[in-house]
Design an enzyme around this catalytic site. Structure first.
Site, mmCIF file in Angstrom:
data_model
loop_
_atom_site.group_PDB
_atom_site.id
_atom_site.type_symbol
_atom_site.label_atom_id
_atom_site.label_comp_id
_atom_site.label_asym_id
_atom_site.label_seq_id
_atom_site.Cartn_x
_atom_site.Cartn_y
_atom_site.Cartn_z
ATOM 1 N N HIS A 191 1.416 11.304 -2.297
ATOM 2 C CA HIS A 191 -0.097 11.163 -2.331
ATOM 3 C C HIS A 191 -0.565 12.737 -2.339
ATOM 4 C CE1 HIS A 191 -2.066 8.098 0.534
ATOM 5 N NE2 HIS A 191 -2.251 9.362 1.919
ATOM 6 N N HIS A 216 0.509 -1.329 -0.029
ATOM 7 C CA HIS A 216 -0.336 0.300 -0.096
ATOM 8 C C HIS A 216 0.629 1.272 -0.504
ATOM 9 C CE1 HIS A 216 -2.665 3.289 2.108
ATOM 10 N NE2 HIS A 216 -3.138 2.841 1.194
#
Length: 647
Positions: A223, A178
């Site tokens: 991100h 992840h």
């Protein structure tokens, strides 16, 4: 007489190995350290210094050849090894070939061992030529064998791809990461190519790429809406191309978190095609038009996981056509029952499904009229060039199990957040296992984990989730379990799920207090520690060993030894522990070495090792240790005895 001859041979051998280093009379601690390595027994420098000081009788910082031999014997001729050796020798000096075979069969459970194997072991590990020539083994050779990789706890056959790799992809646990691009937290941490390289080297087969529009028509990876640094998408893809199949030949799935405009999605598609070439799967395999292919059929292939518009047949028909500037509208119609996670007994569930099917056949548009079902729509534009690269891993939102059973296609995968997945694994366990038996399901950490912490992956493996995605950059128990589980099957990143998670007629429920299907009785004797890591706070730590079992809830257990004071070099316990493991196919065992620091400060982790229970060798075995960050701490290890049987 024969015993004396062997002693002389051993003395001559030892002298021949070390005499050149003592031409000046004495040696210091640094040369002592190097000489031990030369004799095939590397030792942590901290331990060498400690033993050196104990044997430096004149406290001059230099030792004689006799003092060095005392150090050598302390390290090599360990009491527990010598005791085993003496048990199988007549004169306590030499192990015959027949006695070696007896030891290997009776103690190490090497039932297929023969004379050619024993001779091979003698030739490989016996350093004294006179002894080797007589097909015998001295304590020198025996110690080298016992400390070798052949006596490690992990089974040799588990180091190879031994499982059937011809099942559909959905039948396997798949090593998954992840936020692969991060090497720290999710708010301020840096994005780094090393995240991808490191994950691939560890055997990870599903990587996450968070894609956003960048300047100069260059998609970027970071991100979103945070202060994490940015990477070029093409740089990430180039790194993946270089390392994708270094550790494993089996397929890599690129899980795209796609936030790009259609124009930059087209750029992404172009980069994927030009970089991966024929390695990129861009069409369905002829023999798998309506079922998931196997890892074997997809060897050396890169699969794209993303939203997709249209069918695989439509994609196939467009192969070779110009897709420049063509944009598709992706529509998501979400049907939700009023109380998604409420329990529903099988009879009510079947009635509910029948009702949905009837309404669907009569008029699909009336589905939202069913009591308790809500309908909402979502739209997004997707570049045809990127959409057509999605073949067997189409990202599809998970609504509920009922919806999936009626509507979900074989090539559609779901991603479920950990909180929802945890709730479903407790309240709807049979439906969850039924779902994961048919469809690839990915579980990912909740958004609140801004520090990139991880959940315990075991609870989701227990219900068959294939892609349990963890933050590989964050060390700790979850990653220890991840690394331990995927040691199996040659570290290929694919592990065949047990029958109980593939055959839904078995009615497996991991939450049941007892599962009476050939449990394993496991006995482990913790004998001693070998050059354990030195504590950061003390050169003479108080050592405790903890054994933890992770699996179905009923198998989760922890036991520990007594504390051995002030000894990390060669602590001895000789304590035996017994475990009854109901579902060994799902069980992992973790050996933890800690130093006790008091009630307020807690224990300090010195090293750990995790592996599947069914990948353990029997007999006298050495347990390698790894640091919190995953670094190998050789020669630090535990010496144990393992025995187990299955009812």
């Amino acid at each position: 007489m024969e015993s004396q001859l062997h002693e002389l041979a051993e003395a001559r051998w030892f002298l021949s190995k070390v005499q050149d280093d003592f031409r000046g009379g004495k040696i210091n601690v640094e040369i002592t350290h190097k000489l031990l390595e030369k004799l095939d027994f590397p030792c942590h420098f901290a331990h060498v210094k400690h033993i050196f000081k104990e044997n430096d009788r004149q406290n001059q910082g230099r030792i004689t050849i006799e003092e060095f031999r005392a150090i050598y014997r302390c390290i090599v001729h360990r009491e527990e090894i010598t005791e085993i050796f003496n048990t199988y020798t007549e004169n306590r000096k030499i192990l015959s070939e027949n006695s070696l075979i007896e030891f290997l069969t009776q103690e190490q459970y090497e039932m297929e061992i023969d004379h050619s194997d024993s001779v091979e072991i003698i030739n490989k590990y016996e350093p004294i030529e006179e002894v080797k020539g007589e097909r015998q083994m001295s304590i020198e050779g025996f110690a080298r064998y016992m400390f070798s990789s052949e006596c490690l706890l992990f089974k040799e056959n588990c180091k190879t791809v031994y499982q059937d790799m011809n099942h559909p992809l959905s039948d396997y646990f798949i090593s998954s990461s992840h936020n692969t691009y991060l090497i720290s937290d999710q708010i301020l941490g840096p994005s780094d190519i090393w995240g991808y390289v490191s994950a691939l080297v560890k055997g990870c087969r599903c990587l996450e790429i968070d894609c956003w529009d960048g300047s100069q028509n260059e998609p970027i990876v970071y991100h979103g809406y945070t202060f994490t640094s940015k990477l070029l998408f093409k740089t990430v893809v180039q790194a993946i191309n270089k390392y994708a199949f270094v550790t494993s030949d089996y397929p890599v799935v690129l899980s795209l978190e796609n936030h790009c405009s259609p124009g930059q999605q087209e750029v992404m598609a172009s980069i994927l095609q030009s970089t991966f070439g024929d390695f990129l799967l861009s069409d369905m395999l002829e023999e798998f038009p309506d079922t998931l292919p196997s890892p074997e059929a997809l060897k050396f292939k890169i699969l794209v996981k993303n939203r997709k518009v249209g069918t695989l047949s439509e994609t196939h028909e467009r192969i070779g056509t110009d897709k420049s500037g063509q944009v598709l509208e992706w529509k998501e119609v979400i049907y939700e029952d009023g109380d998604e996670d409420s329990g529903m007994d099988p009879e009510t569930w079947d009635v509910f499904l029948s009702r949905i099917k009837e309404e669907r056949e009569a008029d699909p548009s009336t589905l939202s009229g069913i009591a308790g079902v809500k309908k909402r729509k979502r739209k997004m534009k997707i570049a045809m060039a990127l959409s057509d690269l999605v073949i067997y891993t189409k990202a599809e939102k998970f609504r509920n199990f009922q919806y999936s059973r009626v509507y979900q296609q074989f090539n559609e995968t779901n991603s479920i957040g950990e909180s929802r997945a945890r709730k479903l694994s407790k309240l709807r366990v049979h439906e969850f296992i039924f779902h994961t038996a048919a469809f690839i399901t990915r579980v990912y950490p909740k958004m609140m984990r801004a520090d990139s912490s991880n959940f315990n992956p075991q609870e989701f493996w227990n219900v068959g989730c294939q892609m349990v995605a963890l933050n590989f950059q964050t060390p700790g128990l979850p990653m220890d379990l991840q690394n331990g589980k995927f040691l199996d099957n040659g570290g290929s990143g694919y592990i065949l799920k047990p029958d109980i998670l593939r055959d839904t007629t078995l009615g497996f429920n991991p939450n049941e207090p007892e599962y009476d299907d050939h449990p394993v009785t496991l006995t482990i004797r913790i004998i001693s520690g070998i050059q354990l890591p030195v504590s950061s706070s003390s050169n003479t730590p108080d050592i405790v060993v903890i054994i933890e079992v992770y699996g179905v809830p009923n198998d989760h257990v922890k036991q520990q030894t007594r504390v051995v004071k002030n000894n990390a070099f060669s602590p001895k316990w000789n304590e035996t522990f017994t475990f009854l493991i109901q579902v060994p196919e799902l069980a992992l065992i973790r050996f933890v070495v800690e130093t006790q620091q008091g009630l307020l400060s807690g224990n300090e982790l010195l090293g750990q090792y995790t592996l599947p229970v069914l990948c353990m060798n029997k007999g006298y075995r050495r347990v390698p240790l790894f640091s919190k960050s995953g670094a190998n701490l050789e020669p630090s290890s535990l010496f144990i005895y393992v025995w187990y049987f299955r009812e």
